[in-house]
Design a protein around this motif. Structure first.
Motif, PDB file in Angstrom:
ATOM      1  N   UNK A 282      -9.250  -9.393   2.998  1.00  0.00           N
ATOM      2  CA  UNK A 282     -11.409 -10.099   3.225  1.00  0.00           C
ATOM      3  C   UNK A 282     -11.292 -10.743   4.455  1.00  0.00           C
ATOM      4  N   UNK A 283     -10.359 -11.468   4.558  1.00  0.00           N
ATOM      5  CA  UNK A 283     -10.065 -12.159   6.187  1.00  0.00           C
ATOM      6  C   UNK A 283      -9.448 -10.987   7.161  1.00  0.00           C
ATOM      7  N   UNK A 284      -9.385 -10.289   7.222  1.00  0.00           N
ATOM      8  CA  UNK A 284      -9.359  -9.152   7.874  1.00  0.00           C
ATOM      9  C   UNK A 284     -10.221  -8.538   9.053  1.00  0.00           C
ATOM     10  N   UNK A 285     -11.380  -8.011   7.092  1.00  0.00           N
ATOM     11  CA  UNK A 285     -12.500  -7.189   7.325  1.00  0.00           C
ATOM     12  C   UNK A 285     -13.702  -7.995   8.535  1.00  0.00           C
TER      13      UNK A 285
ATOM     14  N   UNK B 137     -11.364   0.602  -1.327  1.00  0.00           N
ATOM     15  CA  UNK B 137     -13.373   0.806  -1.929  1.00  0.00           C
ATOM     16  C   UNK B 137     -14.671  -0.120  -0.750  1.00  0.00           C
ATOM     17  N   UNK B 138     -13.538  -1.161  -1.265  1.00  0.00           N
ATOM     18  CA  UNK B 138     -13.974  -2.506  -0.017  1.00  0.00           C
ATOM     19  C   UNK B 138     -14.118  -2.278   0.832  1.00  0.00           C
ATOM     20  N   UNK B 139     -13.244  -1.721   1.788  1.00  0.00           N
ATOM     21  CA  UNK B 139     -13.064  -1.122   2.979  1.00  0.00           C
ATOM     22  C   UNK B 139     -13.943  -0.658   3.108  1.00  0.00           C
ATOM     23  N   UNK B 140     -14.348   0.474   1.991  1.00  0.00           N
ATOM     24  CA  UNK B 140     -14.468   2.058   2.785  1.00  0.00           C
ATOM     25  C   UNK B 140     -15.966   1.918   2.014  1.00  0.00           C
TER      26      UNK B 140
ATOM     27  N   UNK C 140     -18.256   1.710  15.676  1.00  0.00           N
ATOM     28  CA  UNK C 140     -17.492   2.105  16.408  1.00  0.00           C
ATOM     29  C   UNK C 140     -16.891   1.091  14.895  1.00  0.00           C
ATOM     30  N   UNK C 141     -17.011  -0.153  15.006  1.00  0.00           N
ATOM     31  CA  UNK C 141     -16.500  -0.566  13.818  1.00  0.00           C
ATOM     32  C   UNK C 141     -16.466  -0.305  13.175  1.00  0.00           C
ATOM     33  N   UNK C 142     -17.308   0.364  12.327  1.00  0.00           N
ATOM     34  CA  UNK C 142     -17.508   1.316  11.046  1.00  0.00           C
ATOM     35  C   UNK C 142     -16.389   2.550  10.977  1.00  0.00           C
TER      36      UNK C 142
END
Length: 249
Positions: A42-45, A135-138, A181-183
């Protein structure tokens, strides 16, 4: 920013032969779990979104500089130069930060591939696929991308010709562009992890006399006997006689 707490690369193959197999597998499982945490934590996101927020702040200064230059006059031009300097002071460090993050991701991917190829451990590898984190990142990236597309196309559709319209359009469309672009970067990272988990962590056990060891640890049925190329029938076992041969002595 490069991290110093990344696990080291796996030992060479000629050294792993002298090490205990259980120790090597434990090191592999621990290193891969740490690398997956660095990839999809989560810290990377939040770090990715923080870099996007810094880019958005710098682009806001660009938009204010364009608005000041459009107004004209000495004071407005001086204010525009100040905003342009602030934009450069924000965007240049953000670009450097983004480049370091990209190099860190490449280093993590190299370590993941090296540790995954060092051995096979199906029981531990199943936990490394991290479907919940992917899935959370997606979902988070899809929501951010939808917001970015709405901001971009909404600004383009709602712009009317007039004073200050075009600098405001550039500002709003730039912010929307940064969002989607971030997405796309988040979606690409989730997809890359899924592809790595499906390819690099796919185990194939050694073939034995009763078949090949499947990833689940069960024996798959052995391959059927080869058929003869001329007759299409299975070859006869040794010690049998043909139908046309005479009676056995």
């Amino acid at each position: 920013m490069p991290r110093r707490d990344l696990p080291p690369p796996p030992p060479p193959a000629h050294l792993r032969e002298w090490l205990d197999e259980s120790v090597v597998r434990a090191d592999r499982a621990r290193s891969l779990a740490e690398l997956v945490r660095h990839t999809l934590g989560i810290e990377r996101l939040l770090l990715l979104w923080a870099v996007a927020a810094v880019f958005a702040l710098g682009w806001s200064f660009v938009g204010m500089a364009l608005m000041a230059f459009e107004e004209g006059g000495p004071l407005a031009c001086a204010l525009g130069l100040v905003f342009a300097a602030l934009a450069a002071g924000v965007l240049v460090p953000a670009g450097i930060w983004f480049g370091r993050g990209a190099r860190l991701d490449r280093r993590i991917r190299q370590l993941q591939c090296a540790w995954a190829a060092s051995d096979r451990d199906p029981a531990a590898d199943r936990r490394l696929r991290a479907p919940g984190r992917s899935l959370a990142w997606l979902l988070a990236s899809l929501a951010l991308g939808a917001l970015g597309l709405r901001v971009t196309f909404g600004a383009a559709a709602g712009t009317r010709p007039g004073e200050g319209a075009y600098p405001e359009l550039v500002l709003t469309m730039g912010l929307g562009l940064i969002l989607w672009v971030t997405a796309l970067l988040g979606l690409g990272k989730a997809g890359a992890h899924y592809r790595w988990a499906m390819c690099a962590l796919r185990s194939a056990g050694p073939a034995g006399p009763f078949g090949r060891l499947a990833p689940s640890g069960r024996l798959s049925p052995a391959a059927p006997a080869r058929r003869s190329a001329s007759t299409g029938r299975p070859p006869r076992a040794s010690g049998t006689r043909s139908r046309s041969s005479g009676p056995a002595a």
